[in-house]
Scaffold this active site. Structure first.
Site, PDB file in Angstrom:
ATOM      1  N   GLU A 158       0.829  -1.210   0.000  1.00 51.16           N
ATOM      2  CA  GLU A 158       0.000   0.000   0.000  1.00 51.16           C
ATOM      3  C   GLU A 158       0.862   1.258   0.000  1.00 51.16           C
ATOM      4  O   GLU A 158       0.520   2.253  -0.632  1.00 51.16           O
ATOM      5  CB  GLU A 158      -0.948   0.002   1.204  1.00 51.16           C
ATOM      6  CG  GLU A 158      -1.980  -1.108   1.205  1.00 51.16           C
ATOM      7  CD  GLU A 158      -2.915  -1.057  -0.003  1.00 51.16           C
ATOM      8  OE1 GLU A 158      -2.959  -0.014  -0.679  1.00 51.16           O
ATOM      9  OE2 GLU A 158      -3.586  -2.060  -0.268  1.00 51.16           O
ATOM     10  N   TYR A 201      -6.292   6.272   4.423  1.00 54.34           N
ATOM     11  CA  TYR A 201      -6.440   5.220   3.420  1.00 54.34           C
ATOM     12  C   TYR A 201      -5.688   3.955   3.824  1.00 54.34           C
ATOM     13  O   TYR A 201      -6.253   2.847   3.856  1.00 54.34           O
ATOM     14  CB  TYR A 201      -5.952   5.672   2.022  1.00 54.34           C
ATOM     15  CG  TYR A 201      -5.758   4.467   1.148  1.00 54.34           C
ATOM     16  CD1 TYR A 201      -6.860   3.795   0.651  1.00 54.34           C
ATOM     17  CD2 TYR A 201      -4.483   3.930   0.936  1.00 54.34           C
ATOM     18  CE1 TYR A 201      -6.698   2.625  -0.089  1.00 54.34           C
ATOM     19  CE2 TYR A 201      -4.322   2.771   0.204  1.00 54.34           C
ATOM     20  CZ  TYR A 201      -5.422   2.131  -0.309  1.00 54.34           C
ATOM     21  OH  TYR A 201      -5.276   0.967  -0.997  1.00 54.34           O
ATOM     22  N   ASP A 250      -9.237   5.371  -1.580  1.00 49.48           N
ATOM     23  CA  ASP A 250      -8.170   5.880  -2.437  1.00 49.48           C
ATOM     24  C   ASP A 250      -8.811   6.542  -3.655  1.00 49.48           C
ATOM     25  O   ASP A 250     -10.024   6.752  -3.696  1.00 49.48           O
ATOM     26  CB  ASP A 250      -7.258   4.730  -2.854  1.00 49.48           C
ATOM     27  CG  ASP A 250      -7.985   3.739  -3.743  1.00 49.48           C
ATOM     28  OD1 ASP A 250      -9.228   3.730  -3.726  1.00 49.48           O
ATOM     29  OD2 ASP A 250      -7.324   2.993  -4.473  1.00 49.48           O
TER      30      ASP A 250
END
Length: 367
Positions: free
Chosen positions: A43, A126, A144
């Site tokens: 991520e 996020y 996102d």
DNA sequence: CAACCGTGGTT
DNA sequence: TAACCAAGGTT
């Protein structure tokens, strides 16, 4: 904001999305398991970065630092080198800081709630939602750019997604839709949808598994969403790049930890827009004076006769004129600087703009 | 909150 | 080609 969907409609929505995901989900390296370290690493690398770019970096990084403990105790320079070319370099520093926090503050085990994950360096709303949902099966949205676009279209949300306060609108709505049994898959399915049928450019909403739920498609206004304000153009900054070569190699300086290209190694730069003189000769003299003030060494810089090197960042465009001086090696102990021979280029983290400068000089096989 | 922080791909 | 886009976070 309260969603005016029936319970049945919400269940049908989840079913359509997850059935499609079960059939069509992308096979990606970070989907081999749900290890929170793997989720954090992927991520973080994927922030503002395309999947195809990330894949080789992800594999290489995991070979170098297989566990969160290994990352925590690694030399920082090695971490930066592994991030070389990926951009947004504070991500790398924050990632290692987060690894140290996991080891020192959480006994080596990742916290499982979004709120605790937010206390780790580099983890925002996020990424916290992504780790909490994917690694720990918690019903947290992971909002996102894909989620903004997908839900803006599905629900025809007019709020400007570039405004921070807009996040709450989407957060409220997604919490009503997220599948409580499979939140991680739900979030990842939205991302896959956002990169395929509901992509930003040239979307194909007619064949989306959620076409029947897509209010923008049903009203033929897909490209009106999401609403976002435009960015400013980059500011042009002219620099001298100071090429100082000695028998021990090129002089490279480590950039300050904060700001552009933090911690990476580059030729010393002189901002030409701050130089009062008009003529090139006068500016070369002034650049030499600035170099002398910093190093204590006066060198005769001359125009290297190389083409202007241009490099555009998100907010700046650099226009770099290479100027050079040959010199005996001198002491650099008091500066964040070192002599780097061509054979040692593989040991320091260089930004792409520095590789362009080496290429312009035809150094180190860079091209 | 708005500005800052990289790079590569696409149109 | 200039503009936009791509799994954002920090200050």
């Amino acid at each position: 904001m309260v969603l005016d969907w029936s319970t049945e409609k919400i269940k049908a929505f989840r079913r359509a999305l997850l059935d499609w995901y079960d059939q069509e989900k992308r096979d990606l390296p970070w989907r081999r398991d749900h290890d929170p370290y793997h989720v954090l690493l992927s991520e973080t690398m994927l922030q503002q970065t395309q999947v195809a770019t990330v894949i080789p970096y992800y594999e290489h990084f995991l070979q170098l630092f297989p566990t969160v403990a290994a990352l925590a105790k690694a030399p920082e320079a090695q971490v930066m080198k592994a991030w070389e070319g990926l951009g947004y370099y504070s991500r790398a520093r924050h990632l290692q800081l987060a690894a140290k926090q996991v080891v020192l503050d959480f006994g080596g085990l990742f916290p499982e709630t979004a709120a605790e994950l937010r206390t780790l360096a580099g983890i925002g709303p996020y990424t916290a939602g992504a780790i909490a949902s994917i690694a720990f099966n918690q019903p947290e949205p992971a909002i996102d750019g894909n989620a903004f676009r997908v839900f803006a279209r599905l629900l025809k949300i007019d709020a400007d997604i570039t405004r921070p306060q807009t996040r709450q609108v989407f957060d409220d709505l997604i919490r009503q839709l997220i599948d409580p049994q499979r939140p991680g898959d739900f979030n990842q399915a939205i991302m896959d949808l956002g990169s395929s049928y509901m992509r930003a450019k040239d979307p194909d909403p007619a064949h989306s598994p959620l076409a029947a739920f897509d209010q923008s498609y049903l009203s033929d206004t897909v490209l009106d969403y999401p609403v976002k304000s435009k960015k400013k153009p980059p500011v042009v900054i002219p620099y001298f790049a100071l090429v100082v070569h000695s028998p021990q190699g090129y002089l490279l300086m480590q950039r300050p930890r904060t700001g552009m290209l933090g911690d990476l190694w580059m030729f010393p730069l002189v901002d030409r827009s701050a130089l009062p003189a008009a003529s090139l000769t006068a500016q070369l003299t002034e650049a030499a004076a600035q170099f002398a003030a910093e190093t204590g060494v006066q060198l005769p810089f001359t125009d290297a006769g190389k083409p202007l090197v241009k490099h555009t960042f998100t907010h700046q465009q650099w226009q770099l004129t290479l100027i050079e001086a040959a010199s005996p090696a001198f002491d650099l102990a008091v500066l964040p600087a070192r002599w780097v021979a061509e054979a040692d280029l593989a040991t320091v983290a260089l930004p792409t703009v520095q590789k362009k400068l080496f290429k312009a000089l035809a150094v180190g096989g860079m091209k």
